[in-house]
Design a protein around this motif. Sequence first.
Motif, PDB file in Angstrom:
ATOM      1  N   ALA A   1      17.723 -44.713 -18.906  1.00  0.00           N
ATOM      2  CA  ALA A   1      17.468 -44.748 -17.467  1.00  0.00           C
ATOM      3  C   ALA A   1      17.625 -43.394 -16.810  1.00  0.00           C
ATOM      4  CB  ALA A   1      18.403 -45.757 -16.794  1.00  0.00           C
TER       5      ALA A   1
ATOM      6  N   ASN B   1      17.843 -51.003 -21.900  1.00  0.00           N
ATOM      7  CA  ASN B   1      16.861 -50.595 -20.898  1.00  0.00           C
ATOM      8  C   ASN B   1      16.104 -51.816 -20.376  1.00  0.00           C
ATOM      9  OD1 ASN B   1      13.923 -49.601 -20.158  1.00  0.00           O
ATOM     10  ND2 ASN B   1      15.278 -47.833 -19.973  1.00  0.00           N
TER      11      ASN B   1
ATOM     12  N   HIS C   1      15.851 -53.265 -16.598  1.00  0.00           N
ATOM     13  CA  HIS C   1      14.539 -53.561 -16.009  1.00  0.00           C
ATOM     14  C   HIS C   1      14.524 -54.969 -15.412  1.00  0.00           C
ATOM     15  CE1 HIS C   1      10.155 -53.144 -15.585  1.00  0.00           C
ATOM     16  NE2 HIS C   1      10.106 -54.415 -15.926  1.00  0.00           N
TER      17      HIS C   1
ATOM     18  N   ARG D   1      11.898 -46.727 -11.827  1.00  0.00           N
ATOM     19  CA  ARG D   1      12.733 -45.713 -12.465  1.00  0.00           C
ATOM     20  C   ARG D   1      13.940 -45.395 -11.599  1.00  0.00           C
ATOM     21  NH1 ARG D   1      13.326 -40.757 -11.280  1.00  0.00           N
ATOM     22  NH2 ARG D   1      11.411 -40.637 -10.040  1.00  0.00           N
TER      23      ARG D   1
ATOM     24  N   LYS E   1      16.398 -48.368 -11.626  1.00  0.00           N
ATOM     25  CA  LYS E   1      17.147 -48.483 -12.871  1.00  0.00           C
ATOM     26  C   LYS E   1      18.257 -47.440 -12.941  1.00  0.00           C
ATOM     27  CE  LYS E   1      14.473 -49.098 -16.540  1.00  0.00           C
ATOM     28  NZ  LYS E   1      13.268 -48.979 -17.412  1.00  0.00           N
ATOM     29  N   ARG E   2      18.013 -46.264 -12.383  1.00  0.00           N
ATOM     30  CA  ARG E   2      19.058 -45.235 -12.371  1.00  0.00           C
ATOM     31  C   ARG E   2      20.197 -45.644 -11.443  1.00  0.00           C
ATOM     32  NH1 ARG E   2      22.788 -42.777 -12.814  1.00  0.00           N
ATOM     33  NH2 ARG E   2      23.111 -40.543 -13.111  1.00  0.00           N
TER      34      ARG E   2
END
Length: 358
Positions: free
Chosen positions: A269, A293, A297, A329, A332-333
């Motif tokens: 991530a 991951n 998601h 993105r 997810k971070r």
Amino acid sequence: MIDQQPENEVFAGVDTHTDTHHAAVVDPLGRPVADQEFPTTTQGYRTLLTWLITFGQVQAVGVECTGSYGAGLTTVLSAAGLVVVEVNVPDRGTRHARGKSDAIDAYAAARAAASGRATAIPKSRTGTVEALRQLRVTRASAIKARTQAINQLIGLRVTAPEPLRASLTGLTRTALVNSCLRLRPGADLACPADAARYALRQLARRIRILTEEIDEVTEHLATLTEAAGSDLVALFGVGTETAGQLLVTAGDNPERLCTEAAFAALRGAAPVPASSGRTDRHRLCRGGDRQANRALHMIAVVRMRYCPRTRAYVARRTQQGLTKKDIIRCLKRFIAREVYHALTRTHTGDITSTTGLL
């Protein structure tokens, strides 16, 4: 009075296999000192440990495959107080240039530990999360076997003799399994019709047994996940399935991941720069643990659909020109940061206020 000479400092490396481990010792400059092979038994691990400490003070031990072939040795070395680091298997280019043997790989692992190139601390595998991992492996294999059996059942129904096929056509999956359980094949299995009934009934029995096994293991998984990650399950969009995967990826000692950035990189991530010229952007990371991951998601997808704050965030970022991939993105971070602090029980006010927007 005679000055006491300082104990020699050495570094060690171990090339692990199923039946034997090859250990090597180097000095701080990476020069070879000694190497020897040991059996993969409890006594062999103890003998290897005794052999290592005879050369001086062992600063670190680089071990290959700490999660598989080297798991037992890693536990013994860590229990003895030695610093164990994960060492990657040499790549093809290095092996082509230097050759391949157990001694060469062991010395390469020792040099990786001595140079500081290998710094990853392996999982401890001594707590609830390790038990959780083992049960998840069991359930995953049962689900795979049940899916295969269901596909075979449907395939045999299509090719069954006409009277039997007609009686099973149009049924739901549950009804099909129950109907096949009630089939009574004849004594002559040389007859295609009797053989079809027998095969369908056996597959249905297998599906029923596997379903019972999956349900039983799932109950145990839910209990273990709640015990090991109660703070994690309390997060919005995090269920027992995603929490279990995140816990397994972090291990019983999540403190080995020193920063949230390292945690995000482990889960794929972390943003990867993809800028060129006047274009300044980042892209999704293709590395890291892909199952973890996937868990991030799924959390992001759930929040994008049901969390009002996340929906507002998505709308705001869309107006700024970000694509859906870029938004996911970023999400997810943020989620990786929130999960990291939930796992390590070190929530801070700044992090809470930041991730609370999502």
